[in-house]
Enzyme design. Structure first.
Site, PDB file in Angstrom:
ATOM      1  N   SER A 173       0.820  -1.208   0.000  1.00  0.00           N
ATOM      2  CA  SER A 173       0.000   0.000   0.000  1.00  0.00           C
ATOM      3  C   SER A 173       0.865   1.274   0.000  1.00  0.00           C
ATOM      4  CB  SER A 173      -0.942  -0.047   1.208  1.00  0.00           C
ATOM      5  OG  SER A 173      -1.907   0.960   1.119  1.00  0.00           O
ATOM      6  N   ASP A 218      -9.487  -2.798  -6.757  1.00  0.00           N
ATOM      7  CA  ASP A 218      -8.970  -2.031  -5.615  1.00  0.00           C
ATOM      8  C   ASP A 218      -9.508  -0.596  -5.654  1.00  0.00           C
ATOM      9  OD1 ASP A 218      -7.442  -0.836  -3.616  1.00  0.00           O
ATOM     10  OD2 ASP A 218      -5.672  -2.028  -4.082  1.00  0.00           O
ATOM     11  N   HIS A 278      -8.044  -4.536  -1.376  1.00  0.00           N
ATOM     12  CA  HIS A 278      -6.768  -3.934  -0.996  1.00  0.00           C
ATOM     13  C   HIS A 278      -6.098  -4.584   0.232  1.00  0.00           C
ATOM     14  CE1 HIS A 278      -3.946  -0.582  -0.955  1.00  0.00           C
ATOM     15  NE2 HIS A 278      -4.066  -0.572   0.354  1.00  0.00           N
TER      16      HIS A 278
END
Length: 652
Positions: free
Chosen positions: A509, A595, A641
């Protein structure tokens, strides 16, 4: 108006169609590359999968879900079933209330459970891997539990009374509305609160004594809390303290006083304060306890006569017990191998024992209890966990560019000889004031057993050394995190932990910003980079206000649309913007097609640009031993995610 030219529909839609088509083509070509290259790893994948399954089966018995205690009753979830047992009974003497399959949620996992005070109702949220949003199911308990209500797109929920539930709704990653719904007499649902500012996210919480339900509206730097008196759940919420820029606060309650965990006052780190319920504005807040400098508050739990703070200081975990009766503070250092802990649920504040689990990346969760009566820590040997004795934990400090000391946690096999020849996996995050994830992972233990060294770099931007550590690594300080990461890897090599040609870097991330930036500035420090759903296109993303998180993320990255200085600064470190022809490390990215947090388009463009730059460099140079890095992306059609089940993460 009359005479206005209407643009033709075909022309108007062309840019959108082109960009969608471009993404489709990019995705198709990346999938073809992945399909060609993945068979190369088949035998290695098979061996690793078998080893991980073996470790998972060996250690999962200990990581049972938290128990929810109500008087004599204990509720818990295992393998998709909700169980009820008596507090003093054997684990074998349990009743199955219902299973997720019964409710039609076989593919989802349970995210949250809340039980009404009289144990008539249970509210449970289910979340599937492919969605950020959860569904809340309210069950009426009894000999034959029945579904009372199903509420879609719910984030948080709490029972104000036996039959009144408050909940927040979630849409496009935002929570801005709070609703109240009733279950007896006149059943109805009504909107209670709406947040107008897009930077703020709303959730709800119940104070430990169940006296107040708090509506918490938080941005990344500021908060505001409203109170619902659970004795009068239909009355309008009351404001505690109007939002003040830069002041975060959370509320607990005891004996007609509010206990406020807040950053108000100097220094801007967490402190515990209190104020009367009737005059709760900040001029009435009195200090109870202030944290030491460079201390991270990890968790806080209120009991009838005490509160417990879980703290992290220079990598070590501590438990601080603050007595409201004797006004004393006792600090207990937790075992040195522990890096993470998880507090077990304690709905009853009058309990005499606090239960929690300790773990590290290479140590499976182990259960501990703190006894208020005995004033000591007790290790719970429910089932014997084989503690990993041959793994050594080392804590180091690296000196960054501005002389700041940056903590590193290192794990390696004690039997390893010649550590400079061993492979090293470096982890980094450094954003949002969030600590690096150091909970137990089977693959980390496997790597240790196979002779790898694991290093966790606690760079600025993360939260490991308190709120100032985060502030020192966000917005116009983002480059400090990059300098920290470089200093950490350099120190590890200088101390004989591996060498650049055996070093890999892992990030997920927002950690992709620092990992991607390091690939541009110091590609010679690492040989390979593994990224999961990485944020690598900061500038373009922060320019697009239609994306769900852009506005609230401005407090972390800045606002390049309105601040030219900020735009230039982001451009100076953004991984995508700074790709140039040079010898890059090999890069493996896992991305998710659906995502919502990190758009796939940015990742695909990054991969294409990186590959072109690496090939251009290779074609220009004909040095002996010149190599072309492997740059590949695996786009997962399922999963959201960085959030996946054991089976999904095993395949990854």
């Amino acid at each position: 108006q009359e005479g206005t030219r209407i643009p033709s529909k075909g022309k108007q839609n062309t840019p959108i169609v082109t960009s969608e088509l471009l993404q489709k083509n990019l995705l198709k070509s990346e999938q073809e590359i992945w399909n060609d290259i993945s068979p190369t790893y088949k035998s290695m994948t098979k061996r690793i999968k078998e080893k991980l399954e073996e470790l998972h089966n060996k250690y999962t018995f200990n990581s049972g879900s938290p128990r929810i205690r109500f008087g004599e009753n204990v509720y818990f979830e295992e393998n998709g079933c909700i169980f009820l047992s008596k507090a003093d009974d054997d684990e074998e003497n349990v009743d199955i209330l219902f299973s997720t399959d019964d409710l039609g949620f076989s593919d989802a996992f349970i995210q949250r459970i809340r039980i009404s005070p009289d144990q008539t109702y249970m509210a449970i949220s289910f979340k599937s891997e492919n969605s950020e949003e959860a569904t809340c199911v309210i069950m009426k308990l009894g000999h034959f539990p029945v579904v009372e209500k199903v509420i879609p797109s719910v984030f948080s929920f709490e029972w104000a009374t036996n039959d009144v539930l408050y909940y927040t709704s979630q849409k496009n990653l935002k929570c801005q509305n709070v609703f109240m719904t009733t279950f007896t007499y006149q059943k109805h649902t009504k909107l209670v609160y709406t947040e107008q500012d897009a930077r703020f996210f709303v959730d709800i919480y119940l104070t430990k004594d169940r006296r107040f339900l708090t509506i918490n509206s938080n941005s990344k730097t500021t908060s505001e809390v409203w109170l619902v008196d659970c004795r009068h759940p239909f009355e309008l919420p009351a404001l505690v303290q109007a939002r003040t820029k830069g002041v975060i606060y959370h509320i607990e309650h005891r004996n007609d006083e509010l206990y406020i965990l807040t950053t108000y006052g100097e220094p801007a780190e967490y402190k515990l304060m209190k104020a009367p319920v009737t005059s709760s504005s900040k001029e009435n807040w009195q200090l109870v306890y202030a944290l030491e400098k460079k201390t991270k508050l990890v968790d806080f739990e209120m009991f009838s006569d005490d509160c417990i703070m879980f703290l992290k200081n220079t990598g070590h975990l501590y438990l601080n017990v603050i007595s409201f009766v004797s006004h004393s503070v006792q600090s207990i250092k937790l075992p040195t191998w522990a890096c993470e802990f998880e507090l077990e649920s304690h709905p009853e504040r009058s309990t005499s024992t606090c239960y929690f689990q300790l773990s590290s990346p290479v140590h499976p969760p182990k259960r501990f209890a703190y006894s208020f009566k005995e004033n000591n820590l007790i290790e719970q040997a429910v089932q014997e966990v084989p503690i990993i004795t041959n793994c050594h934990t080392t804590r180091l400090l690296a000196k960054s560019k501005d002389e700041t000391l940056v903590p590193i946690t290192v794990f390696h096999n004690m039997n390893s000889k010649e550590l400079h020849r061993k492979p090293l996996l470096v982890h980094v995050y450094g954003a949002y004031g969030i600590d690096l994830n150091m909970s137990f992972k089977e693959e980390k233990l496997m790597l240790i057993e196979e002779g790898w060294i694991l290093a966790y770099c606690h760079v600025r931007g993360g939260g490991e050394l308190g709120l100032s550590w985060h502030k020192d690594g966000c917005q116009h300080n983002k480059l400090k995190g990059l300098h920290d990461l470089r200093a950490c890897i350099t120190l590890l090599h200088e101390l004989g932990f591996s060498q650049p040609k055996h070093t890999a870097l892992a990030a997920a991330s927002a950690g992709g910003v620092l990992a991607g930036a390091l690939c541009n500035t110091d590609p010679e420090l690492v040989r390979a980079v593994v990224l999961q759903a990485p944020f690598v296109d900061v500038l373009n993303t922060m320019m697009k206000t239609h994306l769900p998180l852009t506005i609230e993320e401005q407090e972390e990255w800045g606002n390049p649309l309105e601040d030219e200085k900020c735009m230039k600064y982001i451009k100076s470190y953004c991984p995508y913007q700074n790709i140039k022809p040079q010898c890059y490390p090999s890069v493996f990215i896992t991305a998710y097609e659906n995502d919502q947090r990190v758009p796939l388009t940015g990742i695909l463009r990054y991969i294409q640009k990186l590959r072109k730059a690496a090939l251009r460099h290779a074609s220009r140079t004909s040095e002996k031993g010149n190599w072309i890095p492997n740059i590949i992306v695996d786009v997962q059609t399922s999963g959201s995610h960085c959030d996946s089940s054991w089976e999904h993460s095993l395949n990854e």
